[in-house]
Design an enzyme around this catalytic site. Structure first.
Site, PDB file in Angstrom:
ATOM      1  N   HIS A 157       5.416   6.369  10.986  1.00 30.58           N
ATOM      2  CA  HIS A 157       6.666   5.610  10.856  1.00 30.58           C
ATOM      3  C   HIS A 157       7.902   6.503  10.862  1.00 30.58           C
ATOM      4  CE1 HIS A 157       5.607   1.465  10.330  1.00 30.58           C
ATOM      5  NE2 HIS A 157       4.944   1.625   9.209  1.00 30.58           N
TER       6      HIS A 157
ATOM      7  N   GLY B 128       0.817  -1.212   0.000  1.00 27.38           N
ATOM      8  CA  GLY B 128       0.000   0.000   0.000  1.00 27.38           C
ATOM      9  C   GLY B 128       0.844   1.252   0.000  1.00 27.38           C
ATOM     10  N   ALA B 129       1.934   1.217   0.749  1.00 22.00           N
ATOM     11  CA  ALA B 129       2.822   2.372   0.867  1.00 22.00           C
ATOM     12  C   ALA B 129       4.079   1.966   1.615  1.00 22.00           C
ATOM     13  CB  ALA B 129       2.133   3.499   1.625  1.00 22.00           C
TER      14      ALA B 129
ATOM     15  N   HIS C  31      -0.401   6.637   8.705  1.00 24.50           N
ATOM     16  CA  HIS C  31       0.431   5.470   9.045  1.00 24.50           C
ATOM     17  C   HIS C  31       1.895   5.705   8.676  1.00 24.50           C
ATOM     18  CE1 HIS C  31       0.954   0.993   9.396  1.00 24.50           C
ATOM     19  NE2 HIS C  31       1.970   1.267   8.591  1.00 24.50           N
ATOM     20  N   GLU C  32       2.115   6.119   7.457  1.00 28.23           N
ATOM     21  CA  GLU C  32       3.504   6.268   6.990  1.00 28.23           C
ATOM     22  C   GLU C  32       4.205   7.437   7.681  1.00 28.23           C
ATOM     23  OE1 GLU C  32       4.428   3.733   5.534  1.00 28.23           O
ATOM     24  OE2 GLU C  32       2.482   2.985   4.885  1.00 28.23           O
TER      25      GLU C  32
END
Ligand code: BES
Ligand code: ZN
Length: 952
Positions: free
Chosen positions: A366, A326-327, A362-363
């Site tokens: 991170h 997804g990424a 989400h990314e």
């Protein structure tokens, strides 16, 4: 299918059809045991390709040489589809050695030289090194003529070249079509977990953090992007340009990234001054604006929340036309599948907006959890992924309250419970050595269970303490690596440690000592508690028995598909014990009562007389609750009398737990179904949708098995029972997010059940859309429904396929592809598979989702399964064995099976794969899932049949 895959990730694919600041010396990061480099007595050494002895036989790299800095030069040629490159790695020798072991995969190494610091100082030329290659471990050995001396630095220079990879890993090529019909090529990297070694020889393990200085040579029609901002561009003879990027912060290899492309971008500046840009193929530039707004908001949020600045001057987010997952959170250069970043107001639905927001959240999470602080090894990938998944919800709830994401968290935990209640589940921290095992760690357990147990811990500790703990963890381990225990220790006051005050976590008043002791005690408690959730697999069941004012609690391991009366039940329970932070509310007050259940049984005394007790308040705990005796009856009565006495999330969890208990043989299906009867009065859409989901699931099971009487009656029941709320739905994009989600779900079901008014409206909209040559804007939340109805005629199907080829919106293409996959004509479904295998019209990145969608279609299930069996070798040429698409293809085409014959067939296929050396965890999950389905049907079909007869 959902049993095997992370729901979020899964959404990318099925989107189209449902939808630390103390710099510590690196030396401290390596344990003395890993220093034992003596190769004597370690068994036979492998043989390198040239027949010589390869001096290292372990999968993990030795630690006698560690990298400090990489100077990397890369020159991709987007015409000849290859690249030439060179690097200088500055290494520190920690123990004298005669060889250096590095990772390298599919790279042609031309020349390797070594210089000592002295050589460098006196500008002496490098000494040529002999290179041995051991592909089975993806390693090379550089043999040095004279021993490298401990505590000295050396520089290793390597010239190498390779073809741009054909798949989705390493340095690979991706192509896209312009509006004018031209096909253009870009080159992009994707390294996690173990593919940096495909792009440059390196110490490709997360613990080997280093700094990277990257230079990319390119043609003037392209741009180059990398982790860091560009320092300068040099013009070379012949017109080529060379971009030099700033040296990175200290980071793991899997986070390195670079891209050569001709994309356009939009940019903005975050409050802290970081420049954020969204890049996409030129014709998709108009779809980048939402991502820019979201990423700016989210970056601001995280910088404030973590109280740690994002350390780079820029952040690029790039939509890549061919992307396997997804990424990917590369530091400063996050890459996305187009559908995870781009938002097209005309064709992207509410679910699409939610997805894009969550993936960005989400990314970006991170950039702290994962990039700044990295797990020591892949066994603890949950420290990255569980946290990023958890933070998605925290950040989006604040930055986009209107997206009403809160109840989604519950749904997500329910998703992983399905998987975690099978015996084939695994602990959150799990051993992983081979590349395949490492890839398999990226699953629902690491992502979702990780997030769910963090949420449970937050609820136990309080939001404030939890937040302080994670900030402490991030500050303490910045630019370093951490393991499970490091996290748990961060929830205590670490003032006893010399370096601890940096976290702003110490008390300076007279209460320090007592506070410290309290914290230490709490820390032990946290550590012991969390070990039960991370080191043991599965989910507990709390059985509640009320006798007067006394509550008897009992914990056991919850097993889906294994009944208490089954012979294996006892053995499967042995040695399982959790420290469960239980909560409960009662009829007599609004208070939330708390208790930690650490033993198998315990007794609690209720302070007052109450008519009902509900455990797991707001469903913050990761456990299922069973009420013995009259418990369930009392709750069903309560729901029918006035369901609003219970909080909405408690109502959702009652529905969920009841149906789970049916699968475990603890509650009869009719009781769980009776519980859903109150839904007619339910105003909470998430609760309503949860109930609907189970009924729909039963419908699909019956339909697949051709159990026509039950299918018909269930259809009748659904249409009659949900009639009032279906009739209320408009075919417009209006209302709150949940209103819109309800509309999509209900109308999808309505049309799926062939209800005339729905079909009529959808047909009308589809015809108008066709007549307008695809220019008419159909409300986005019903778009997929309209396309699916339209795809049922040959003319409609063909038209949709043409539109699929032309559309520049990934969101729309997903919807069309889903619609195409619902055709009842096998030859059309086969054509889709052929197009997916060819990878031109339907990109290879979408093949797994396509096969899954076809397998969900009752008319396609056998076709998809047969195709997978017969084309396994071809599929393995497209995707790595442990990759997400392979796992999805397997589970997506098999886990719905529910007969003994099907089970046998799947078993035979898996055995043949094992015989060929392919072994995946998913095999066991699938077999267990099918067995569970068989058992469910045997036990519950008669009950369902009878319940329907009395209900319609
Ligand atoms: N770190 C992962 C990407 C990844 C996935 C690398 C699998 C190696 C194997 C990234 O942060 C991620 O989790 N991506 C998800 C999307 C996310 C929103 C759940 C994905 O790719 O599915
Ligand atoms: Zn992630």
């Amino acid at each position: 299918m959902a049993n095997s895959c992370r729901k979020l990730i899964f959404n990318i694919y099925i989107g189209f059809y449902c939808s630390a600041v103390i710099q510590i010396c690196i030396c401290s990061q390596f344990t003395s045991s890993s220093f034992d480099q003596s190769n004597k007595d370690r068994g036979a050494f492998p043989v390198a390709i040239n027949g010589e002895i390869f001096p290292w036989h372990e999968l993990r790299l030795p630690t006698m040489v560690i990298p400090l800095h990489y100077d990397l030069f890369v020159h991709p040629n987007l015409t000849s589809l290859d690249f030439v490159a060179s690097e200088k790695i500055e290494v520190l020798v920690r123990d004298a050695t005669q060889f250096i072991i590095l990772h390298s995969k599919d790279l042609e190494i031309m020349n390797v030289t070594l210089q000592s610091e002295e050589d460098l100082r006196y500008r002496k030329p490098g000494k040529k090194l002999t290179v041995l290659s051991y592909p089975a471990h993806e390693q090379i050995a550089l043999l040095v003529p004279e021993k490298l001396m401990a505590d000295l630095r050396y520089s290793v220079a390597i010239d190498f070249q390779a073809k741009l990879a054909e798949g989705f890993e390493g340095f690979y090529k991706s192509t896209y079509r312009t509006l004018g019909g031209e096909t253009r090529t870009i080159a992009v990297t994707d390294f996690e977990p173990t593919q940096a070694r495909m792009a440059f020889p390196c110490f490709d393990e997360p613990l080997f953090k280093a700094n990277f200085s990257i230079k990319i040579r390119r043609e003037s029609r392209h741009i180059a992007l990398s982790n860091m901002p560009k320092v300068k561009t040099i013009e070379l003879e012949g017109g080529l340009l060379e971009d030099h990027f700033e040296t990175t912060v200290k980071m793991s290899t899997y986070l390195v990234a670079y891209i050569v492309c001709d994309f356009n971008s939009v940019s903005g500046t975050a409050s802290s001054g970081v420049k954020v840009s969204i890049h996409a193929a030129p014709d998709k530039w108009s779809q980048t604006h939402y991502a820019l707004e979201a990423s700016l908001k989210l970056l601001d949020f995280y910088e404030n929340y973590f109280d740690i600045r994002y350390p780079l001057a820029k952040l690029d987010l790039v939509a890549i036309p061919d992307f396997e997952s997804g990424a990917m959170e590369n530091w400063g250069l996050v890459t996305y599948r187009e559908t995870s970043l781009l938002f097209d107001p005309k064709t992207s639905s509410t679910s699409d907006r939610l997805w894009v927001t969550k993936v960005i959240a989400h990314e970006l999470a991170h950039q702290w959890f994962g990039n700044l602080v990295t797990m020591e090894w892949w066994n603890d990938i949950w420290l990255n992924e569980g946290f990023a998944t958890y933070m998605e919800h925290i950040s989006v709830n604040v930055t986009y309250p209107e997206l009403q994401l809160d109840d989604d968290f519950l749904y997500m935990c329910f998703e992983v419970i399905k998987r975690d209640s099978l015996n084939s589940s695994h602990p959150i921290s799990n051993q992983a050595e081979t590349s395949t095992q490492i890839q398999e760690m990226f699953d629902v357990v690491s992502y979702q269970k990780g997030a769910c147990i963090l949420n449970m811990l937050k609820d136990f500790l309080s939001e404030e303490k939890f937040k302080k703990g994670i900030i402490h963890y991030l500050k303490k381990f910045s630019y370093r690596n951490a393991k499970n225990d490091d996290l748990w220790s961060s929830f205590s006051n670490d003032c006893l440690e010399s370096d601890s005050t940096s976290g702003g976590f110490c008390y300076s008043d007279s209460k320090t000592t007592s506070n410290t002791l309290t914290f230490l005690r709490e820390n032990m408690e946290v550590k012991q508690m969390m070990a039960t959730w991370t080191l043991q697999k599965g989910i507990p069941l709390v059985v509640v028995n009320r006798e007067g004012n006394s509550l008897r609690l009992q914990q056991e391991r919850f097993l889906n598909g294994v009944f208490k009366e089954d012979p294996e039940w006892g053995a499967l329970q042995e040695r399982y014990l959790w420290h469960i932070p239980v909560t409960y509310s009662t009829s007599s007050s609004n208070a939330i009562h708390r208790h930690v259940l650490k033993s198998k049984t315990d007794t609690l005394d209720l302070p007052e007389k109450t008519s009902w007790v509900k455990f797991n308040v707001d469903s913050n705990g990761y456990y299922i609750v069973h009420y013995e005796g009259h418990g369930w009856d009392q709750l069903i009565t309560l729901l029918n009398q006035n369901h609003t006495f219970l909080r909405p999330k408690d109502r959702i969890s009652l529905i969920h737990d009841a149906f789970q208990l049916v699968s475990a043989g603890r509650l009869t299906l009719d009781k769980a179904l009776d519980l859903t009867r109150y839904l007619q009065h339910e105003a909470s859409i998430p609760a309503l949708l949860k109930g609907l989901e189970y009924l729909e699931l039963f419908y699909h099971i019956m339909e697949r098995r051709n159990i026509s009487d039950v299918t018909e009656n269930l259809k009748h029941y659904l249409l009659q029972y949900f009639k009032p709320v279906i009739d209320m739905q408009s075919w417009r994009d209006e209302g709150s997010v949940w209103d819109r989600r309800l509309r999509s779900a209900l109308l999808k079901l309505d049309c799926y059940l062939n209800h005339a008014p729905c079909i009529q409206k959808a047909t009308e909209l589809f015809s108008q859309w066709m007549e307008s040559s695809g220019k008419l804007n159909i409300p986005t939340d019903v778009l997929k429904i309209v396309y699916s109805v339209g795809a049922q005629t040959t003319a409609g199907w063909n038209y949709l396929l043409e539109q699929y080829k032309l559309s520049l919106s990934g969101a729309e293409k997903n919807k069309i592809l889903y619609a195409l996959s619902t055709s009842k004509h096998q030859e059309k479904l086969m054509k889709l598979i052929e197009l997916g295998m060819e990878g031109k019209v339907i990109k290879t990145q979408d093949l797994a989702a396509l096969l899954h969608a076809i397998a969900r279609n009752p008319k396609g299930q056998q076709l998809a399964w047969n195709f997978v069996k017969e084309n396994w070798i071809h599929l393995l040429k497209k995707f790595e064995l442990g990759s997400f698409p392979i796992r999805m293809i397997i589970s997506g085409t098999t886990s719905h099976f529910s007969s003994k014959d099907e089970l046998q067939e799947v078993k035979l296929f898996f055995e043949s794969l094992k015989a060929q050396g392919s072994h995946l965890e998913i095999f066991q999950i699938v077999l267990e899932t099918i067995s569970k389905n068989i058992k469910w049907l045997e036990k519950n079909l008669p009950t369902l049949r009878n319940w329907l007869l009395i209900s319609i």
